[in-house]
Design a protein around this motif. Sequence first.
Motif, PDB file in Angstrom:
ATOM      1  N   VAL A 161     -11.696 -14.021  10.840  1.00  0.00           N
ATOM      2  CA  VAL A 161     -10.291 -14.443  10.799  1.00  0.00           C
ATOM      3  C   VAL A 161      -9.860 -14.710   9.358  1.00  0.00           C
ATOM      4  N   ALA A 162     -10.712 -15.410   8.611  1.00  0.00           N
ATOM      5  CA  ALA A 162     -10.387 -15.671   7.210  1.00  0.00           C
ATOM      6  C   ALA A 162     -10.325 -14.369   6.416  1.00  0.00           C
ATOM      7  N   GLY A 163     -11.229 -13.440   6.724  1.00  0.00           N
ATOM      8  CA  GLY A 163     -11.228 -12.156   6.022  1.00  0.00           C
ATOM      9  C   GLY A 163      -9.981 -11.341   6.318  1.00  0.00           C
ATOM     10  N   ALA A 164      -9.469 -11.431   7.559  1.00  0.00           N
ATOM     11  CA  ALA A 164      -8.247 -10.701   7.893  1.00  0.00           C
ATOM     12  C   ALA A 164      -7.058 -11.229   7.095  1.00  0.00           C
ATOM     13  N   GLY A 165      -6.951 -12.563   6.993  1.00  0.00           N
ATOM     14  CA  GLY A 165      -5.882 -13.129   6.175  1.00  0.00           C
ATOM     15  C   GLY A 165      -6.028 -12.767   4.707  1.00  0.00           C
ATOM     16  N   GLN A 166      -7.260 -12.783   4.221  1.00  0.00           N
ATOM     17  CA  GLN A 166      -7.504 -12.413   2.831  1.00  0.00           C
ATOM     18  C   GLN A 166      -7.160 -10.953   2.590  1.00  0.00           C
ATOM     19  N   ALA A 167      -7.498 -10.077   3.545  1.00  0.00           N
ATOM     20  CA  ALA A 167      -7.194  -8.653   3.394  1.00  0.00           C
ATOM     21  C   ALA A 167      -5.688  -8.417   3.336  1.00  0.00           C
ATOM     22  N   LEU A 168      -4.920  -9.140   4.167  1.00  0.00           N
ATOM     23  CA  LEU A 168      -3.465  -8.998   4.127  1.00  0.00           C
ATOM     24  C   LEU A 168      -2.911  -9.448   2.772  1.00  0.00           C
ATOM     25  N   THR A 169      -3.422 -10.563   2.262  1.00  0.00           N
ATOM     26  CA  THR A 169      -2.981 -11.031   0.942  1.00  0.00           C
ATOM     27  C   THR A 169      -3.319 -10.024  -0.138  1.00  0.00           C
ATOM     28  N   TYR A 170      -4.536  -9.487  -0.097  1.00  0.00           N
ATOM     29  CA  TYR A 170      -4.951  -8.483  -1.085  1.00  0.00           C
ATOM     30  C   TYR A 170      -4.064  -7.249  -1.004  1.00  0.00           C
ATOM     31  N   ALA A 171      -3.718  -6.833   0.220  1.00  0.00           N
ATOM     32  CA  ALA A 171      -2.876  -5.644   0.375  1.00  0.00           C
ATOM     33  C   ALA A 171      -1.496  -5.865  -0.247  1.00  0.00           C
ATOM     34  N   LEU A 172      -0.915  -7.044  -0.022  1.00  0.00           N
ATOM     35  CA  LEU A 172       0.401  -7.328  -0.606  1.00  0.00           C
ATOM     36  C   LEU A 172       0.338  -7.357  -2.129  1.00  0.00           C
ATOM     37  N   VAL A 173      -0.706  -7.987  -2.672  1.00  0.00           N
ATOM     38  CA  VAL A 173      -0.865  -8.024  -4.132  1.00  0.00           C
ATOM     39  C   VAL A 173      -1.086  -6.618  -4.674  1.00  0.00           C
ATOM     40  N   MET A 174      -1.843  -5.808  -3.952  1.00  0.00           N
ATOM     41  CA  MET A 174      -2.113  -4.444  -4.390  1.00  0.00           C
ATOM     42  C   MET A 174      -0.836  -3.612  -4.433  1.00  0.00           C
ATOM     43  N   ILE A 175      -0.003  -3.754  -3.401  1.00  0.00           N
ATOM     44  CA  ILE A 175       1.260  -3.010  -3.373  1.00  0.00           C
ATOM     45  C   ILE A 175       2.175  -3.460  -4.504  1.00  0.00           C
ATOM     46  N   ALA A 176       2.281  -4.785  -4.690  1.00  0.00           N
ATOM     47  CA  ALA A 176       3.135  -5.294  -5.778  1.00  0.00           C
ATOM     48  C   ALA A 176       2.620  -4.816  -7.136  1.00  0.00           C
ATOM     49  N   GLY A 177       1.307  -4.859  -7.339  1.00  0.00           N
ATOM     50  CA  GLY A 177       0.740  -4.379  -8.595  1.00  0.00           C
ATOM     51  C   GLY A 177       0.990  -2.902  -8.801  1.00  0.00           C
ATOM     52  N   GLY A 178       0.873  -2.111  -7.739  1.00  0.00           N
ATOM     53  CA  GLY A 178       1.132  -0.683  -7.858  1.00  0.00           C
ATOM     54  C   GLY A 178       2.565  -0.379  -8.235  1.00  0.00           C
TER      55      GLY A 178
END
Length: 380
Positions: A161-178
């Motif tokens: 569950v914690a990893g799923a939330g972390q993955a969503l956060t990473y995805a948003l940061v990745m998109i913003a960085g891109g």
Amino acid sequence: MEPEAEAEAEGGSAATGGTGLAKGLGAFVVRSLIVVALVVLALALWRLRDVLSIAFGSVMLSVGFSGLADAIARRTRLSRAWSLALVVAVALGGMGLAVEVFGAMMAAQYDELAQKLPRSLQSITAWLNASPLGREVVGMSDNALKSAAAGPAPRMLARFVAGAGQALTYALVMIAGGVFLAIDPERYRQGVLVLVPRARRARAAQVLDSLAQGLRLWLLGRLVVMAAVGVLASLGLWAMGIDAPFALGLTGAVLTFIPYVGAIMAALPGMLIGFLQEPIKAVVVAVLFWAVHFVEGTFITPLVQDEVVDVPPVISIFSTVVFAVLLGPVGVFLAAPITVVVILLVHLLYIEDVLGEPAPVRRRRGRRLAWPRLLRRRGV
């Protein structure tokens, strides 16, 4: 020799020896500090591996956004800024529209899968219990599940569950960085080049451009392959009457981003659902996914990626395992593009620059193909 002369000679040799000893000690200290700095840097990079993964994902998205924006700007009267805004808006809008139009249907199908997969496992268990060997396998599995439930299972669930939330956060940061990287890529490119010695700066610029172009072509080809696999698998499962065909097709399309290993992972849920309906359908689903990936590997991939850097199957499989161990789940999805970049760097910096030989070419269907020729033809 006079006593005074002997004393002067002894003093000079002692001074020379002392200077040499000091220089040797100073060089040893410098080398030791370099080793310590390298060890500290390696440990820091290991601790920051998640950040490095996000950064690489952002660069990959930036390469894709920039390529599409540049193509639109060349073929229309739009400026690059407006072209990039259009690309990002279409990408995010397309995702939102897909969720709006297909979200309810996909959620219902995934809910159906969540209900049917346990029943599939029960059917498999009943089938195994029909034989002595199967009963032994079931008993061993039950013991393992009970041990897991009493021990690490709750911790694993919480970690998931914690990893799923972390993955969503990473995805948003990745998109913003891109997006931000794609807005002004030249600024960051020059920032990297300024760190390179002036004599090697022109070659470094060529290498960066080649990496960007090669990664862009690979990413575009992979997206086409994913879309084709998703459509073919969904239509095939729907024609066969398999439950939740579009959810299974979407899963297969996403997993196709992982070369070779993803094809096997994509077939397993469909086989379980097919087994629940009729045991023979599990075999039929396996044949369907094999046929889809045969068509993809024989016709689609050669058509869209014929002249992009070729990654041998063994390297693809082992790189997936290696980066999964090093980077975790995100490493499974980034293993293929990282491997492409590494192979390009080996070709450019070692084979061409160090060995002084032309980069390897590959043959397919009687044609002589070379990714460097494609990059040169595209002005890289």
